[in-house]
Design an enzyme around this catalytic site. Structure first.
Site, PDB file in Angstrom:
ATOM      1  N   ARG A 156       0.872  -1.182   0.000  1.00  0.00           N
ATOM      2  CA  ARG A 156       0.000   0.000   0.000  1.00  0.00           C
ATOM      3  C   ARG A 156       0.904   1.225   0.000  1.00  0.00           C
ATOM      4  NH1 ARG A 156       2.448   1.998   3.638  1.00  0.00           N
ATOM      5  NH2 ARG A 156       0.899   3.639   3.689  1.00  0.00           N
ATOM      6  N   GLY A 157       0.259   2.408  -0.108  1.00  0.00           N
ATOM      7  CA  GLY A 157       1.029   3.643  -0.271  1.00  0.00           C
ATOM      8  C   GLY A 157       1.091   3.934  -1.764  1.00  0.00           C
ATOM      9  N   ALA A 158       0.785   5.189  -2.136  1.00  0.00           N
ATOM     10  CA  ALA A 158       0.583   5.508  -3.553  1.00  0.00           C
ATOM     11  C   ALA A 158       1.769   5.101  -4.458  1.00  0.00           C
ATOM     12  CB  ALA A 158       0.249   6.995  -3.685  1.00  0.00           C
ATOM     13  N   ARG A 193      -7.688  -0.201  -6.548  1.00  0.00           N
ATOM     14  CA  ARG A 193      -8.008   0.862  -5.571  1.00  0.00           C
ATOM     15  C   ARG A 193      -8.182   2.163  -6.371  1.00  0.00           C
ATOM     16  NH1 ARG A 193      -4.310   1.118  -0.398  1.00  0.00           N
ATOM     17  NH2 ARG A 193      -6.196   2.061   0.447  1.00  0.00           N
ATOM     18  N   GLN A 247      -1.635   2.418   9.989  1.00  0.00           N
ATOM     19  CA  GLN A 247      -0.364   2.468   9.256  1.00  0.00           C
ATOM     20  C   GLN A 247       0.672   3.297  10.018  1.00  0.00           C
ATOM     21  OE1 GLN A 247      -3.389   3.045   7.972  1.00  0.00           O
ATOM     22  NE2 GLN A 247      -3.525   2.585   5.799  1.00  0.00           N
ATOM     23  N   ASP A 303      -1.967  10.777  -1.877  1.00  0.00           N
ATOM     24  CA  ASP A 303      -2.358   9.730  -2.823  1.00  0.00           C
ATOM     25  C   ASP A 303      -2.665  10.327  -4.180  1.00  0.00           C
ATOM     26  OD1 ASP A 303      -3.053   8.662  -0.008  1.00  0.00           O
ATOM     27  OD2 ASP A 303      -2.791   6.948  -1.340  1.00  0.00           O
ATOM     28  N   ASN A 334      -5.358  12.549   0.713  1.00  0.00           N
ATOM     29  CA  ASN A 334      -4.451  11.702   1.500  1.00  0.00           C
ATOM     30  C   ASN A 334      -5.278  10.962   2.549  1.00  0.00           C
ATOM     31  OD1 ASN A 334      -1.745  10.775   2.044  1.00  0.00           O
ATOM     32  ND2 ASN A 334      -1.823  11.933   3.944  1.00  0.00           N
ATOM     33  N   LYS A 335      -4.596  10.166   3.350  1.00  0.00           N
ATOM     34  CA  LYS A 335      -5.242   9.309   4.342  1.00  0.00           C
ATOM     35  C   LYS A 335      -6.228  10.082   5.203  1.00  0.00           C
ATOM     36  CE  LYS A 335      -4.920   5.813   4.631  1.00  0.00           C
ATOM     37  NZ  LYS A 335      -5.892   4.936   3.970  1.00  0.00           N
TER      38      LYS A 335
END
Ligand code: MRU
Length: 344
Positions: free
Chosen positions: A47-49, A89, A196, A237, A247-248
Site C-alpha cells: 500500500r502507499g501511492a 483501488r 499504518q 495519494d 491523503n489518508k
C-alpha cells in the site's frame, strides 16, 4: 531500510514485503502472477501511492510474461485486461499512471513479442528506480524548510514502505536526520482504522534510529497546543492541479488544526502523484469495509451490526497547504498556475 518491492532478475518474479504482518513478522511474498499482485494491492499487503504504482508496473510486466501471446495485438488485449485487474483501488493516482505508462510502452514497442516483453520488464524496473530517485530529491528539496531540532508531525505511512525505498515524508525525515546528525524528531499519528502510523511508520523510523513518539489521532490538537510540533509533513495519494491534496483520512482535520495553531503544513509527494486532469468533485474516495472499524484484533469493539462510514481518504483544500515538496521543487501556497509550472 530494505526495498518494499523488487524485480527478481534470475526468476522473473516479484518480491514484496507483506505489510499486513508488520511490525511483528517480517515476511515477503514472491510471485510470478499479476493476479496475485492485484490481490496484494487490494488487501493492502502492499500500500502507499508510489508503492502500488511500482507494484502495478511490475504486475503488467508479469502479465506480459504470462500472456502466451502470439502477436502484438494479442499481447495488447491481454495487457488491457491485466490493467483492469490491477486497478483495484480508486484513489491513489499512481496505480492508473503506472498501468497507462506500461500500456503505452507496449503499444509503442517494436520488434517481436520477446523484445516487447523485455521492454516491459525494463520499464517496470525503471518505474521503481525512478521512484527511489524522486524520493531522494524530495528529501533534498525539503532541507530549506526543515531546520535542525525540528519535531515533525505525520500521519499514516509515507515512509519507505509506502514507496520503493526511502519514502516521501520518509525522505524528508531521513535526509534531515542524516544532515543534522540525528537532531530531528517525529510524532506519528496512529491512523485509524488500519493503523499504518502505529504499525509501519513507528516501525521503520525506529529501525533507522529516529526519535519517534506515537500518538492517537485524537491527540493531534493537544500536541499542537502544547507546542510540541514545528511542522506537519504528510504524503499524498493524489494532488490535483488546483492544489487539493487527497491523503489518508485524518489529514484534513490535521491541516485545519495546524492552521489554527500557525503550524506549517507541508505535503511531500513525487510528480507521479500529481493529477492535472481530474476536478476535485470527480475524485473517487475509496470506501472500505465497515469491519475495519468494528473489529480490532478479531474482536468486535462495538455492536456487530453497527452502521459504519469508512472513507479511506480525505481532501485538503490548497488554502490549508503551506507548501508541496516534490522531486522537481517546492510549490509554496499552491495554485493551478504554480502546479502547471512544475511541468514546464
Ligand atoms: O491506504 P494506504 O495505506 O494505501 O494510504 C496511504 C497514504 O495515505 C499515504 O499517506 C500516501 O499514499 C502517501 S505514500 C508516500
Amino acid at each position: 531500510m530494505f526495498r518494499t518491492i523488487e524485480w527478481l532478475d534470475d526468476t522473473n518474479e516479484v518480491r514484496l514485503v507483506d505489510q499486513t504482518k508488520l511490525p511483528l513478522i517480517k515476511a515477503h511474498i514472491i510471485t510470478s502472477s499479476h493476479e496475485r499482485i492485484a490481490h496484494a494491492i487490494k488487501v493492502m499487503e502492499i500500500r502507499g501511492a508510489p508503492a502500488i504504482g511500482a507494484a502495478a508496473g511490475m504486475g503488467m510486466a508479469l502479465a506480459a510474461l504470462e500472456s502466451n501471446a502470439k502477436s502484438k495485438n494479442e499481447l495488447l488485449a491481454f495487457l488491457r485486461k491485466a490493467a483492469n485487474t490491477l486497478n483495484t483501488r480508486p484513489t491513489a493516482v499512481n496505480l492508473t499512471w503506472a498501468t497507462r505508462r506500461m500500456l503505452k510502452v507496449a503499444e509503442d514497442a517494436e520488434g517481436d513479442i520477446a523484445n516487447i516483453i523485455q521492454r516491459l520488464i525494463d520499464e517496470a524496473k525503471e518505474i521503481a528506480e525512478e521512484d527511489v530517485r524522486m524520493c531522494r530529491s524530495i528529501g533534498e528539496n525539503s532541507l530549506g524548510l526543515i531546520k535542525p531540532g525540528f519535531t515533525i508531525q505525520t500521519i499514516c505511512n509515507a515512509g519507505s514502505l509506502a514507496t520503493v525505498h526511502l519514502g516521501t515524508v520518509g525522505a524528508v525525515i531521513r535526509v534531515a536526520h542524516e544532515k543534522y546528525d540525528g537532531d530531528i524528531k517525529v510524532y506519528a499519528a496512529e491512523t485509524r482504522p488500519r493503523q499504518q502510523g502505529a504499525r509501519l511508520t513507528v516501525f521503520e523510523m525506529m529501525e533507522d534510529g529516529i526519535d519517534t513518539t506515537l500518538i492517537t489521532d485524537g491527540m493531534i490538537g493537544t500536541v499542537f497546543r502544547e507546542g510540541r510540533i514545528d511542522c506537519c509533513v504528510v504524503g499524498a495519494d493524489r494532488i490535483l492541479r488546483t492544489g487539493h491534496i487527497i491523503n489518508k483520512i485524518g489529514t484534513y482535520t490535521m491541516a485545519i488544526t495546524a492552521k489554527y495553531h500557525n503550524i506549517p503544513f507541508y505535503v511531500a509527494a513525487p510528480t507521479s502523484t500529481i493529477d492535472m486532469d481530474t476536478n476535485p468533485e470527480d475524485v473517487v474516495i475509496e470506501e472500505r469495509n465497515g469491519d475495519e472499524i468494528r473489529v480490532i484484533n478479531g474482536q468486535y469493539i462495538t455492536v456487530p451490526n453497527a452502521k459504519v462510514y469508512n472513507p479511506a481518504f480525505d481532501m485538503t483544500p490548497p488554502e490549508l497547504v503551506t507548501a508541496i515538496i516534490t522531486d522537481k521543487g517546492v510549490v509554496h501556497d499552491p495554485t493551478e498556475e504554480k502546479m502547471r509550472s512544475l511541468f514546464d
